[in-house]
Design an enzyme around this catalytic site. Sequence first.
Site, PDB file in Angstrom:
ATOM      1  CB  THR A  53     -17.650 -28.194  -5.030  1.00  9.16           C
ATOM      2  OG1 THR A  53     -16.588 -27.422  -4.500  1.00  9.16           O
ATOM      3  CG2 THR A  53     -17.098 -29.343  -5.855  1.00  9.16           C
TER       4      THR A  53
ATOM      5  N   GLY B 217     -20.132 -29.059   3.262  1.00  9.34           N
ATOM      6  CA  GLY B 217     -20.264 -29.595   4.614  1.00  9.34           C
ATOM      7  C   GLY B 217     -21.576 -29.137   5.239  1.00  9.34           C
TER       8      GLY B 217
ATOM      9  CD  GLU C  71     -11.990 -23.071   0.925  1.00  8.38           C
ATOM     10  OE1 GLU C  71     -12.783 -23.756   1.595  1.00  8.38           O
ATOM     11  OE2 GLU C  71     -12.370 -22.253   0.084  1.00  8.38           O
TER      12      GLU C  71
END
Length: 668
Positions: A154, A193, A436
Site C-alpha cells: 500500500t 506493519g 487485506e
Amino acid sequence: MVSRSNKVNPDLIRERQNCTFDTLELTHLLDGGIERTNDRKNRENFFLNDPELQSKVPSEYLSHKEKYEEAVKKAAIIFRKVQQLQNEGRGGMDNFREILGGQLGSAILKDGNPLTLHYVMFIPTLMGQGNVEQQAEWIQRAWSCDIIGTYAQTELGHGTFIRGLETTATYDPTTEEFVLNSPTITAYKWWPGGLGHSANYAVVVAQLYTLGKCYGIHPFIVQLRDEETHHPLPGIKIGEIGCKLGMNSTNNGYLGLENVRIPRKHMLMKNSQVLTDGTYVKSPSSKLTYGTMIFVRVVLVQDAATYLKKACTIATRYSAVRHQSQIKPDDPEPQIMDFLTQQYKLFPFISASFAFQYAATWLWNTYNNVTGELETGQLDNLPELHSTACALKAVSTADAARGIEILRLACGGHGYMTSSNLPSTYGLVTAMCTYEGENTVLLLQTARFLIKIWQNKQDIQNLPTVKYLETALTLNNPFEKSVKWIISALQQTAASKIDLANRHINDRVQAGQAYETAWNNTSIELVAVADIHGRTIIVETFYNTIQSLKGTVSPQLGTVLEQLLELYAVDTALKCSGDLLRFTALEGRHMVVLQAWMESLLAAIRPNAVGIVDSFDFRDEVLSSALGAYDGNVYERLLEEAQKSPLNEEPVNKSFDLYLKPFIKSNL
Ligand SMILES: CCCCCCCCCCCCCCCCCCCCCCCCCC(=O)SCCNC(=O)CCNC(=O)[C@H](O)C(C)(C)COP(=O)(O)OP(=O)(O)OC[C@H]1O[C@@H](n2cnc3c(N)ncnc32)[C@H](O)[C@@H]1OP(=O)(O)O
Ligand SMILES: Cc1cc2nc3c(=O)[nH]c(=O)nc-3n(C[C@H](O)[C@H](O)[C@H](O)COP(=O)(O)OP(=O)(O)OC[C@H]3O[C@@H](n4cnc5c(N)ncnc54)[C@H](O)[C@@H]3O)c2cc1C
C-alpha cells in the site's frame, strides 16, 4: 482497598450447575480433539506463565513510544519461544495461529505485534512467490529471524487499486540490478506493519520496467536497514506513521525509495522473471502475484471468529452477574441476561462465532487444496477461491466488528472501560474490515465472479460454492420452518438478486452506458448480491458441519449445536427478510413463525449460554477483561484495575496547586 475474593460469583455457579451439556466435550470439539486442547493449554502455560511476558502497567497507560518498546521486547521473547516449540516439533501451524491471532497473541500484546507481518506476509510471500533458489536463500534466514521483513504494498495514494501503485523498479542490464524509486509523495509506502522501526527487509511491490516497457506490479526483496546497526540504508526514507484507532503496537510505517539498487535476483521470480539481458518472461497468470493476499484473507476468517468468541464470553459472563431493573414490580433485580433484548444482543453472535469458525475451517481446507493445484500448474479453481475468500473475509469481519460493538454496548457503562477489553478488541477487529482488501471492494470482486458465472453457466457443477445458481432461481420452495428451507431460500434470493443486478447492468448498457459505468451504477445491488452469497455459504457450511457431527457427539451437545445452527440460520433469514419476502415463498404470516422460532431459540439457549462461552475456554489472561473473568468478580476487578491508573499513585495531583487552586481562588 477492596481485596478480590477467590470465590466464584454465585450467579455463575448456578449458571454452570444448570448447564445441560458437558462443556469439556464442546471445548475438545472446537479445538479439534482432546490432544489439541492439551497442546493449547500447554502452550498457554508455556507463554503466559513466563514472568518476562507479564506487564506491570496496563498498556493503555504507556506512551506511544513505550508501547512500541515493550511490544518489541515481548515479540522477541515470544518468537524465540515459538522457535523452541517448532524445533521440538510441538504445535506446527497452531503455534503461529494462536500467537499471532486473537487467542494467545492478544493476551501478551493487546494492541498488536510489530513482527506479525514478518510471519503472516513476508515469509508466506517468499514461499509463494520465490523460485526454488530464492526460497533456499531467504526462507531459512527469515525463519530463524536473522532478518525481519514486512510486506510493503500500500502507498499513500493507493491501497485498493494496486495496478495504480507508483513505486517503480527499473531494470538496469548493465549492472544486472533493479533501481527502485518513489517518484511522488503518493508513491510512498504507507501502512506496512513493522515497517516503521522493526523490519530490516521488505517485500516491496512495485511497477516493473525493463527495456523501456512497464509490465505491471511485481514483488521485490529490498533491504531497508543495516543488519548490524539497523540504520536505514542510503536512499531509504523510513519512519512510523503515528497513532491510530487501534493496533498501536504494530509499528505501521512509511517508506520512500530514492535510487535504491537491488540485485536482479531480488525480484521474486517464481511466476514471472526478468532475465539478465532484461527480457521479461510472463507469469501463467498475472493474479498469482496476489497470492499472499488470498492467504491472509483466508486466515482472517478464523481470527474474526476468535475475537467474536472473546467478546461473547466477556459480555455473556457479565450479563449473568449483572443485576439491573425489575421485570415485575416487587421482583428482585434480575440478571440482565433475563431480558429478552439482552439475549438478542448476545446469542446471535455466539451462534455467529460458531458459524465463522466452521466457515474458516472449510475455507482453509479449500485454500490448501487449490494452492496444491496451483503448484502443479492447474489454475482452474483460483477464481472461485478468490471469490469465496473475498466474500467470507468481508462478511465475517464486518459482522464480528458489528458484533463486538453491540456486545460492548450490552455491557452498559462498564463496557466502555478499557479494562473490559472490549474497546481494544473492537479496535483490532474493525481494522480487519479495511486491511487485506477493504470489504466493499472485496464484495465487488465476489460480485464480478458471480455475474460472470451467471452470464455463462457452463461447468458450474464443478464449482461447489455457485452450483446452486443452476436451479435456485426457479425453485418451487414452499415455506417450512427448517434450516434446509432457509438455505434454499437464501440461495433463491441470491440467484434472484444476481439475475436482477445482471439485468440492470444490461439495461444500462443497452441505454448506452459503457459496461464499467453500468457496473458502477449497479454496484449497490452488486455488493448486496455478494453479501447474501457469502452468508449463504456460511449457513450451508454450518449446516453441513453439524450434519457431519451427528452421531459423533453426545445427544446433549448435539441439541445445543442444533440450536446454535438454527439460531444463526433464522437470525440470518430475519435480517434478510425484506429480500426473502420479495424473492421466495415467504409471506408476512410466515414472519410470525420465524420470529417465534427465533425467540424460542433464545429461550432454549439461555440456560446454556454461560456453559457455551465457558467451552471456548479462554484463560482470564487471554480475555484480559474485568467483566469477563471466569470467577465473575466484576466489581472487585473494576476497582482493582482503577487502582492501576497512574493518577491514583498520589492522593493530590500537582495540577491542583498549579491550576485548580488558583482557578478556584481567583474569584473573578
Ligand atoms: C508450516 C507453515 C509455515 C508458514 C509460515 C508461517 C506462516 C504463519 C502464518 C500464520 C497464520 C495464522 C495467522 C492468524 C492470525 C492472523 C492475524 C492477521 C494479522 C494480519 C495483519 C495483516 C495486515 C494487513 C496487511 C495488508 O493490508 S497488505 C495489503 C492488502 N491489500 C489489498 O488487499 C489490496 C486490495 N486490492 C486488490 O486485491 C486488487 O487490487 C483488486 C481490488 C482485486 C483489483 O485488482 P486489479 O489488479 O485491478 O484487478 P483487475 O485487473 O480488475 O482484475 C480483476 C481480475 O483479477 C482477479 N483477481 C483479483 N484478485 C485476485 C486474487 N487475489 N487472486 C486471483 N484472482 C484475482 C479477479 O477475479 C478478476 O478476474 P477476471 O474477472 O478478470 O477473470
Ligand atoms: C491497520 C492496518 C494495517 C495495514 N497493514 C498493511 C500492510 O502491512 N501492508 C500493506 O501493504 N498495507 C497495509 N494496510 C493497507 C490496507 O491494505 C489498505 O488500507 C486497504 O487495502 C484499503 O485501501 P485504501 O486505504 O487505499 O482505501 P481506499 O481504496 O481509498 O478506500 C476508501 C473508500 O473507497 C472505496 N473504494 C475504493 N475503490 C473502490 C472500488 N473499486 N469500488 C467501490 N468503492 C471503492 C472503498 O470501499 C472505501 O469506502 C493496512 C491498513 C490498515 C488499516
